[in-house]
Design an enzyme around this catalytic site. Structure first.
Site, PDB file in Angstrom:
ATOM      1  N   GLY A 163       0.750  -1.250   0.000  1.00 11.84           N
ATOM      2  CA  GLY A 163       0.000   0.000   0.000  1.00 11.84           C
ATOM      3  C   GLY A 163       0.773   1.289   0.000  1.00 11.84           C
ATOM      4  N   GLU A 219       3.903  -6.731   1.359  1.00 12.51           N
ATOM      5  CA  GLU A 219       3.300  -7.043   0.054  1.00 12.51           C
ATOM      6  C   GLU A 219       3.203  -5.791  -0.825  1.00 12.51           C
ATOM      7  OE1 GLU A 219      -0.538  -8.323   1.414  1.00 12.51           O
ATOM      8  OE2 GLU A 219       0.153 -10.287   2.036  1.00 12.51           O
ATOM      9  N   GLY A 228       3.066  -3.591  -4.092  1.00 10.17           N
ATOM     10  CA  GLY A 228       2.766  -3.789  -5.510  1.00 10.17           C
ATOM     11  C   GLY A 228       3.048  -2.517  -6.275  1.00 10.17           C
ATOM     12  N   ARG A 229       2.212  -1.500  -5.992  1.00  6.85           N
ATOM     13  CA  ARG A 229       2.293  -0.230  -6.722  1.00  6.85           C
ATOM     14  C   ARG A 229       3.686   0.389  -6.669  1.00  6.85           C
ATOM     15  NH1 ARG A 229      -2.148   3.065  -7.581  1.00  6.85           N
ATOM     16  NH2 ARG A 229      -3.238   1.907  -5.955  1.00  6.85           N
ATOM     17  N   TYR A 264     -10.749   5.935 -10.570  1.00  5.77           N
ATOM     18  CA  TYR A 264     -10.323   6.496  -9.280  1.00  5.77           C
ATOM     19  C   TYR A 264     -10.058   7.996  -9.343  1.00  5.77           C
ATOM     20  CZ  TYR A 264      -8.735   1.577  -8.807  1.00  5.77           C
ATOM     21  OH  TYR A 264      -8.619   0.215  -8.801  1.00  5.77           O
ATOM     22  N   CYS A 268     -16.656   5.561 -26.588  1.00  2.00           N
ATOM     23  CA  CYS A 268     -17.925   6.304 -26.588  1.00  2.00           C
ATOM     24  C   CYS A 268     -18.483   6.476 -25.180  1.00  2.00           C
ATOM     25  CB  CYS A 268     -18.935   5.564 -27.454  1.00  2.00           C
ATOM     26  SG  CYS A 268     -18.230   5.088 -29.027  1.00  2.00           S
ATOM     27  N   GLU A 269     -17.735   7.125 -24.318  1.00  2.00           N
ATOM     28  CA  GLU A 269     -18.193   7.445 -22.962  1.00  2.00           C
ATOM     29  C   GLU A 269     -17.491   8.728 -22.543  1.00  2.00           C
ATOM     30  OE1 GLU A 269     -18.423   4.685 -19.863  1.00  2.00           O
ATOM     31  OE2 GLU A 269     -18.619   2.937 -21.149  1.00  2.00           O
ATOM     32  N   TYR A 305      -1.361  -1.395 -12.020  1.00  2.00           N
ATOM     33  CA  TYR A 305      -2.808  -1.255 -12.210  1.00  2.00           C
ATOM     34  C   TYR A 305      -3.123  -0.584 -13.550  1.00  2.00           C
ATOM     35  CZ  TYR A 305      -2.361  -2.416  -7.313  1.00  2.00           C
ATOM     36  OH  TYR A 305      -2.012  -3.036  -6.146  1.00  2.00           O
TER      37      TYR A 305
END
Ligand SMILES: *Cc1c(COP(=O)(O)O)cnc(C)c1O
Length: 421
Positions: free
Chosen positions: A239, A275, A277-278, A318, A346-347, A375
């Site tokens: 984290g 742990e 990750g990012r 996010y 198309c959004e 991610y």
């Protein structure tokens, strides 16, 4: 720090010019730097030096086999959250006794797979999961090492979608129920209690929530030992945040995070697992895209690029910020102008940045999204039938495609028309 810098006015990944990769693989694409991945792993090793520890790379951040292999070669363990990730870790050559299995919804099938192939520990998140794991292990004649993931009810002060340590989140077992749950675990056949697990969220930019959570874990360790449990491992989760916005944010350094660990749980004589990750993968990757059109709207200018929300969903999901820089360094003295940077999907949510200050760009110019190594590719989809974009790994002056772009035929051939049609 990363290895994406301008050299003679051209953005490079280590010693490879980005336009050279674009010419070879087409746009858009992801590119990862081996040296940056290795550096970030080593920063955690240095932060925990002198403590008995294992760094379990949270592979959900970036699970490309080449990335996993780099981690495995550095000695990393892995944190997996599904049977698919377990299979990927094994395929990358990670030793099963370095793999920890996290997640709130492990199925009996996934437990069986990990027990069969070998696993360091399960981080169990609920009583029902504990009962199923005990039953599966007993049926297989195995003993499953477990920690219980406790929910320390601390506010990680991060985006709501990636905060996991408050009592109203779905994760973990409430602190007040922990002793009861450990007593239950100890009574089950097939289960061996080895430690405690905690993970309070992602993209944390403040150490105080860690300090609070780890302090609670230390207290619980003493209590559980008093209750007769053999607590030898503390899994402190991941984290730690990264600087997405270069100029104005400086999240804590891993060395400071290591100090918090030492201060809060260092005296307990436990093996420490983390742990991350990012922090390992995030700033080790770029997403490179090219400009399709520059469009003048009624009030705003739009930079329409060939990457979209299906390729990098973080801004849409996010409200995440990514630095977006031109691959050809703008000449000094050019005044940047505000522009909305959008993809072709198309959004309206397919917007990477609004009123971002950019130098003037034109069709076919390349731009690079920084901090896209975590991610990014793993969350991509083929929405709008846009093929998954390729992943490229650079090492020094070499580069290789580590996941190719599927052709339209590849994409279509995964569908099956039923025989009655
Ligand atoms: C997502 C996750 C991680 C990694 O989080 P980062 O913010 O990428 O470091 C670690 N442990 C668990 C249990 C997770 O769910």
């Amino acid at each position: 720090m990363d290895h994406f810098i301008y050299k003679t006015g051209v953005l490079h990944a280590e010693d490879v010019a980005i336009p050279e990769i674009a010419a070879a693989v087409g746009s858009p694409f992801y590119v990862y730097s081996t040296a940056t991945l290795q550096r970030h792993y080593q920063v955690f090793e240095d932060a925990l030096k002198g403590m008995d520890h294992l760094i379990c790379y949270a592979m959900k951040a970036n699970s490309n086999q080449a990335v996993l292999k780099i981690m495995a070669d550095m000695g990393a363990g892995m944190d997996v959250v599904s049977g698919g990730e377990y299979a990927r870790a094994i395929a990358a050559g990670v030793s099963p006794d370095k793999i920890v299995f996290s997640g709130v919804g492990k199925t009996a099938g996934e437990m069986e797979m990990a027990l069969q192939g070998g696993i360091r520990q399960f981080n169990v998140e609920s009583e029902p999961e504990l009962l199923v794991l005990g039953a599966v292990a007993t049926r297989m004649g195995k003993l499953a090492n477990i920690t219980l993931r406790v929910n320390p009810d601390v506010d990680a002060k991060t985006h709501a979608k990636i905060a996991t340590g408050k009592s109203d989140n779905k994760f973990g077992i409430p602190m007040v129920k922990a002793r009861e749950a450990y007593a239950q675990a100890a009574s089950l056949s097939g289960i061996k209690v080895v430690g405690i697990d905690v993970h309070i969220g992602s993209q944390l930019t403040d150490l105080a929530p860690y300090e609070a959570a780890f302090t609670k874990v230390a207290e619980l360790t003493e209590q559980l030992r008093g209750d007769g449990h053999n607590i030898t491992r503390l899994d402190l989760g991941g984290g730690l945040g990264i600087p997405y916005q270069r100029d104005n944010s400086a999240p804590p350094l891993p060395i400071e995070y290591g100090e918090v660990i030492r201060r809060t749980v260092g005296h307990l004589g436990c093996e420490i697992e983390i742990e991350p990750g990012r922090l390992i993968a995030g700033n080790a990757g770029l997403m490179v895209s090219s400009v399709i059109y520059v469009k003048q709207g009624a009030e705003r200018k739009f930079l329409i690029i060939d990457a979209a929300m299906n390729d990098l969903i973080r801004p849409a999901m996010y409200e995440a910020y990514h630095d977006i820089i031109p691959v050809i360094e703008p000449a000094a003295g050019i005044e940047p102008q505000p522009i909305d940077i959008v993809g072709p999907v198309c959004e309206s949510g397919d917007t990477f940045a609004t009123q971002r200050l950019m130098p003037e760009l034109k069709s076919d110019d390349l731009v690079a999204f920084r901090s896209a190594g975590a991610y990014g590719a793993v969350m991509a989809s083929e929405y709008n039938s846009r093929p998954l974009i390729p992943e490229v790994l650079v090492s020094g002056d070499q580069f290789a495609v580590v996941r190719p772009r599927p052709t339209y035929a590849d994409m279509i051939s995964r569908d099956i028309t039923p025989p009655w049609m």
